[in-house]
Design a protein around this motif. Structure first.
Motif, PDB file in Angstrom:
ATOM      1  N   LEU A  73       2.734  35.829  89.223  1.00 17.05           N
ATOM      2  CA  LEU A  73       2.965  35.385  87.845  1.00 17.05           C
ATOM      3  C   LEU A  73       2.354  36.310  86.803  1.00 17.05           C
ATOM      4  O   LEU A  73       2.834  36.396  85.678  1.00 17.05           O
ATOM      5  CB  LEU A  73       2.383  33.978  87.650  1.00 17.05           C
ATOM      6  N   SER A  74       1.270  36.995  87.171  1.00 16.96           N
ATOM      7  CA  SER A  74       0.568  37.826  86.184  1.00 16.96           C
ATOM      8  C   SER A  74       0.786  39.326  86.416  1.00 16.96           C
ATOM      9  O   SER A  74       0.128  40.141  85.771  1.00 16.96           O
ATOM     10  CB  SER A  74      -0.931  37.516  86.232  1.00 16.96           C
ATOM     11  N   ASN A  75       1.709  39.676  87.314  1.00 20.94           N
ATOM     12  CA  ASN A  75       1.973  41.103  87.554  1.00 20.94           C
ATOM     13  C   ASN A  75       3.046  41.572  86.572  1.00 20.94           C
ATOM     14  O   ASN A  75       4.235  41.671  86.912  1.00 20.94           O
ATOM     15  CB  ASN A  75       2.414  41.328  89.004  1.00 20.94           C
ATOM     16  N   TYR A  76       2.626  41.851  85.352  1.00 25.68           N
ATOM     17  CA  TYR A  76       3.600  42.138  84.294  1.00 25.68           C
ATOM     18  C   TYR A  76       4.285  43.488  84.472  1.00 25.68           C
ATOM     19  O   TYR A  76       5.399  43.678  83.985  1.00 25.68           O
ATOM     20  CB  TYR A  76       2.938  41.989  82.917  1.00 25.68           C
ATOM     21  N   ASP A  77       3.668  44.418  85.184  1.00 23.01           N
ATOM     22  CA  ASP A  77       4.365  45.678  85.484  1.00 23.01           C
ATOM     23  C   ASP A  77       5.620  45.384  86.299  1.00 23.01           C
ATOM     24  O   ASP A  77       6.715  45.874  85.980  1.00 23.01           O
ATOM     25  CB  ASP A  77       3.450  46.645  86.243  1.00 23.01           C
TER      26      ASP A  77
END
Length: 357
Positions: A66-70
């Protein structure tokens, strides 16, 4: 008769929310849904965050965090390419939830701000300029209500740096702003040029007129006659007090009456009754629901609004037990519903035998 000029409705653009085509519990692959939406003649989609996650697993071969924006941005850019191939715009990214009101220094606040920055990156990657924010349903005892407005001002200012807008929606199970008037009051207090309303036929009628916790399916705090009067008064107020340019879109769906009234408690996943209702019991209008969808849409059109109508349904059938559907046929049905809905909003008589499926 309606005082809406039917010819003025021809310019309304139409969108379909990707998350809401097919079975709510096991939607078909995203590319199949994009094909069906494009083939039916919709101009754009609302891109749903869960669809970025599911397509990411297909594209990258592993579950995207969920927080791996790359990685999320990489997937969003690929979805944009697929939309471009099908002449579909991406009208909005949704649903950004439980953002506003976390106390200073709390984990909830840190998470909300991290997500805000990350979702703005996703917006850049997929080429949309609008973020839908649902009025929070986090328990009020965990929130600092004095921060609701200032938090939204912060988000508006972050979005403004990129020329982006915030569409604020009243979720009818929200703990602090369940009705259109609640979010309109907050939007006025936020007082930024890039915040407006995401109105929704389900959220409006489902909060102020209907109730999945009663046998009648209606609010029962007053008589049915008083309920109708009160609801019409609310819609009249909407149509005369909200400026058309402060409404960014109108989402369309109906609701089935639930087979058995829901209990009032949160379920095991934390959802309140209207949240559970929203998840599985929202068909297209004219297909078994009971909400006054035409009345809500007419009130919105009376403001002069002629921007996006967006179809967002979660159709698990009248029993809520999701089943597979022919998504190409369903998307075409939505297009037919749109034509009929506009005719009825303009006071045109539509023969009963007009099929929507």
């Amino acid at each position: 008769m309606s005082d809406i000029d039917y010819s003025s409705l021809a310019s309304i653009p139409i969108s379909y929310a990707t998350c809401s085509l097919g079975s709510p519990s096991s939607p078909p692959p995203l590319l199949e849904r994009l094909h069906a939406i494009s083939f039916a003649g919709f101009a754009a989609i609302e891109l749903s965050f869960p669809d970025i996650l599911s397509y990411g697993q297909t594209l990258l071969g592993h579950q995207v965090q969920l927080s791996n924006y790359d990685e999320l941005c990489k997937v969003a850019a690929e979805i944009k390419k697929e939309c471009d191939k099908r002449q579909l715009g991406i009208m909005m990214l949704q649903p950004f939830a439980n953002y506003e009101g976390w106390p200073e220094g709390s984990d909830g606040r840190k998470d909300a701000m991290d997500r805000a920055r990350g979702w703005i990156r996703i917006m850049q990657a997929c080429g949309t300029d609008m973020l839908q924010v649902g009025s929070t349903d986090s328990p009020l005892d965990k929130l600092d209500q004095s921060k609701m407005v200032s938090d939204l001002q912060v988000l508006c200012d972050m979005l403004k740096e990129h020329g982006y807008r915030l569409a604020y929606e009243n979720w009818c199970w929200s703990t602090h702003a369940p009705n259109w008037k609640d979010v309109w009051t907050i939007v006025q207090q936020v007082d930024r040029p890039n915040i407006g309303l995401c109105l929704d036929t389900f959220q409006t009628a489902g909060g102020e007129w209907a109730d999945p916790r009663t046998a009648s399916g209606l609010l029962e705090d007053v008589s049915k006659h008083e309920l109708e009067k009160r609801f019409q008064k609310s819609l009249d107020e909407l149509s005369t007090t909200v400026p058309k340019d402060k409404i960014y879109l109108l989402q369309i769906s109906d609701a089935y009456k639930v087979p058995q009234p829901f209990n009032a408690e949160r379920d095991s996943s934390g959802l309140l009754p209207r949240g559970r209702w929203s998840h599985d019991f929202r068909p297209l209008p004219y297909n078994g629901g009971y909400l006054p969808v035409v009345d809500v849409a007419t009130a919105v059109l009376k403001t002069g609004f002629r921007a996006w109508f967006s179809y967002e349904v979660f159709d698990g059938g009248a029993d809520g037990k999701a089943k597979d559907v022919d998504i190409v046929a369903y998307a075409h049905a939505a297009k037919n519903v749109h034509v009929r809905l506009l005719e009825e909003c303009a006071g045109r008589k539509v023969p009963e035998e007009v099929a929507t499926r």
